[in-house]
Scaffold this motif. Structure first.
Motif, PDB file in Angstrom:
ATOM      1  N   GLU A 107      49.757  -5.720  38.430  1.00 43.20           N
ATOM      2  CA  GLU A 107      49.488  -4.501  39.198  1.00 43.20           C
ATOM      3  C   GLU A 107      50.651  -3.529  39.033  1.00 43.20           C
ATOM      4  O   GLU A 107      50.470  -2.340  38.839  1.00 43.20           O
ATOM      5  CB  GLU A 107      49.305  -4.871  40.672  1.00 43.20           C
ATOM      6  CG  GLU A 107      48.120  -4.199  41.323  1.00 43.20           C
ATOM      7  CD  GLU A 107      47.855  -4.791  42.704  1.00 43.20           C
ATOM      8  OE1 GLU A 107      48.432  -4.266  43.657  1.00 43.20           O
ATOM      9  OE2 GLU A 107      47.094  -5.767  42.806  1.00 43.20           O
ATOM     10  N   ASN A 169      41.361 -10.575  39.900  1.00 44.93           N
ATOM     11  CA  ASN A 169      42.510 -10.581  40.803  1.00 44.93           C
ATOM     12  C   ASN A 169      42.166  -9.993  42.157  1.00 44.93           C
ATOM     13  O   ASN A 169      42.697 -10.414  43.174  1.00 44.93           O
ATOM     14  CB  ASN A 169      43.657  -9.792  40.179  1.00 44.93           C
ATOM     15  CG  ASN A 169      44.355 -10.567  39.090  1.00 44.93           C
ATOM     16  OD1 ASN A 169      44.224 -11.783  39.025  1.00 44.93           O
ATOM     17  ND2 ASN A 169      45.070  -9.876  38.235  1.00 44.93           N
ATOM     18  N   SER A 170      41.297  -9.003  42.162  1.00 53.97           N
ATOM     19  CA  SER A 170      40.975  -8.362  43.432  1.00 53.97           C
ATOM     20  C   SER A 170      39.954  -9.171  44.204  1.00 53.97           C
ATOM     21  O   SER A 170      39.659  -8.875  45.355  1.00 53.97           O
ATOM     22  CB  SER A 170      40.457  -6.957  43.194  1.00 53.97           C
ATOM     23  OG  SER A 170      39.085  -7.000  42.891  1.00 53.97           O
ATOM     24  N   GLY A 171      39.396 -10.192  43.574  1.00 54.90           N
ATOM     25  CA  GLY A 171      38.468 -11.053  44.280  1.00 54.90           C
ATOM     26  C   GLY A 171      37.021 -10.656  44.100  1.00 54.90           C
ATOM     27  O   GLY A 171      36.114 -11.349  44.560  1.00 54.90           O
TER      28      GLY A 171
ATOM     29  N   ALA B 111      43.387  -3.487  45.114  1.00 52.64           N
ATOM     30  CA  ALA B 111      44.528  -4.339  45.442  1.00 52.64           C
ATOM     31  C   ALA B 111      43.996  -5.661  45.968  1.00 52.64           C
ATOM     32  O   ALA B 111      42.977  -5.702  46.654  1.00 52.64           O
ATOM     33  CB  ALA B 111      45.413  -3.658  46.472  1.00 52.64           C
ATOM     34  N   GLY B 112      44.686  -6.722  45.631  1.00 52.08           N
ATOM     35  CA  GLY B 112      44.237  -8.078  45.949  1.00 52.08           C
ATOM     36  C   GLY B 112      43.562  -8.196  47.311  1.00 52.08           C
ATOM     37  O   GLY B 112      44.087  -7.739  48.305  1.00 52.08           O
ATOM     38  N   LYS B 113      42.401  -8.804  47.314  1.00 51.90           N
ATOM     39  CA  LYS B 113      41.685  -8.968  48.571  1.00 51.90           C
ATOM     40  C   LYS B 113      41.707 -10.415  49.038  1.00 51.90           C
ATOM     41  O   LYS B 113      40.988 -10.789  49.947  1.00 51.90           O
ATOM     42  CB  LYS B 113      40.243  -8.484  48.412  1.00 51.90           C
ATOM     43  CG  LYS B 113      40.166  -6.995  48.331  1.00 51.90           C
ATOM     44  CD  LYS B 113      38.818  -6.508  47.980  1.00 51.90           C
ATOM     45  CE  LYS B 113      38.943  -5.080  47.478  1.00 51.90           C
ATOM     46  NZ  LYS B 113      40.213  -4.805  46.759  1.00 51.90           N
ATOM     47  N   HIS B 114      42.527 -11.234  48.393  1.00 52.23           N
ATOM     48  CA  HIS B 114      42.655 -12.625  48.802  1.00 52.23           C
ATOM     49  C   HIS B 114      43.576 -12.645  50.009  1.00 52.23           C
ATOM     50  O   HIS B 114      44.713 -13.074  49.947  1.00 52.23           O
ATOM     51  CB  HIS B 114      43.258 -13.450  47.686  1.00 52.23           C
ATOM     52  CG  HIS B 114      42.441 -13.405  46.430  1.00 52.23           C
ATOM     53  ND1 HIS B 114      41.168 -13.905  46.367  1.00 52.23           N
ATOM     54  CD2 HIS B 114      42.713 -12.887  45.226  1.00 52.23           C
ATOM     55  CE1 HIS B 114      40.703 -13.726  45.147  1.00 52.23           C
ATOM     56  NE2 HIS B 114      41.616 -13.103  44.430  1.00 52.23           N
TER      57      HIS B 114
END
Lengths: 196, 196
Positions: A107, A169-171, B111-114
DNA sequence: CGAGGGATGTTGTCACTGACTACATTCGTT
DNA sequence: AACGAATGTAGTCAGTGACAACATCCCTCG
């Protein structure tokens, strides 16, 4: 490293290593110059000698990231069977592996570079992508790929991989999906680029 | 809105609007709850009633972003000629337009949603992408596209678009390149997905 | 040598931020 | 009209990034 005199020896790389660790474990927003200094056993002002401000640290991380990505891609191609298709698949696998293993770093690497002082990052990216460029040019010379500007072909291919990795990566894309979707996407890309 | 009584009326949306503005103009890192409160003419503690912490604000922005992206995609498809190819191109154009016009927001959206509490964002994303899904299903029913799980086809297509937009936003791909590369990528995708 | 200058690290400080608390005002409901 | 929930305010605290003044060390050049 040893009995720790006044000067650290190579604070810069020590900081970078530590920073990448926190980046991986706790994300960008958890990266603080002061905590980094603390964790490295150095005063809170020390990092400033090596990174003018927080952004400079992030840029350095990104630059380093591209260097490592480049090495990974290079290794993958080098270890693959010497035909274009195998190389493309190896390249894709290596890219996605790096991207998912170092999600936060990635990122950072792709964070807007329309900014003063971001040129080194930009150049590091170009160097990393040179590998893909080489594979494409070679395939073109072997007549296994349509002719055309290799740079723009490489960018489309990398964009696809990057998009898939970013979604994973963002799910939005499940991690397991990647393993089937990536080779699939590579096949389709190749199919669209094969001379007929 | 007017003579300003104790209660604002709809602080939440006022904050979101203001936040999106700063996000667009100065990037994520420039978004501060306190400055936001100041700019909205409210005490520094007020935003907390609507966004538990900074991340909650960012999540809300992302969620809103997906809602608007969904609308944009929907409009694009609705306004396009009613054949699959035209619709795909319209979809692609709309996505990339949104992505480049709202670069910082897009970064936030992906942006990562985990993370705990990110479910609403995730669901907003699903809703936005439902449009693409619909277009693909329709094309399949019309026999203009290979059969197969439309969801995974949609994801690959969107990933490609997203990757291209991300590279453009990061500066790796020049903005002008997009205009030729995107339709090109769509053509190639379609070619690989056309039944033969 | 050994002095001095540049590189590196330290300490102190400042304004700002996010998070939290206690409190004030208003709104809606009954 | 009264009261509880929702919303906004004021005050506070620790952590942060940026900066400046100072200390220590290394290295080169006389």
């Amino acid at each position: 490293m040893c009995a720790r005199s006044y000067h650290h020896g190579n604070l810069r790389s020590a900081l970078l290593i530590r920073a990448e660790e926190t980046l991986r474990e706790r994300g960008v927003q958890a990266l603080s110059l002061r905590e980094l200094a603390r964790a490295t056993g150095v005063s809170h002002g020390a990092p400033r000698r090596h990174f003018g401000d927080r952004q400079a640290l992030l840029d350095a991380l990104a630059e380093d990231g591209f260097a490592r990505l480049g090495r990974d891609l290079d290794d993958a191609v080098r270890e693959a069977e010497p035909d274009s298709i195998a190389r493309f698949h190896a390249l894709a696998r290596a890219y996605v592996l790096f991207a998912t293993r170092h999600a936060a770093l990635l990122e950072l690497m792709y964070a807007g570079k329309h900014r003063e002082g971001a040129e080194p990052v930009y150049e590091a990216a170009e160097r990393a992508f040179a590998v893909a460029l080489g594979v494409i040019s070679a395939a073109q010379e072997a007549g296994e790929l349509v002719p055309g500007d290799p740079e723009s072909l490489a960018k489309v291919a990398l964009a696809t991989l990057h998009g898939l990795a970013a979604m994973a990566n963002s799910g939005i894309l499940a991690g397991e999906e990647l393993e089937s979707v990536v080779p699939d996407a590579v096949e389709r890309l190749l199919w669209g680029l094969r001379p007929r």
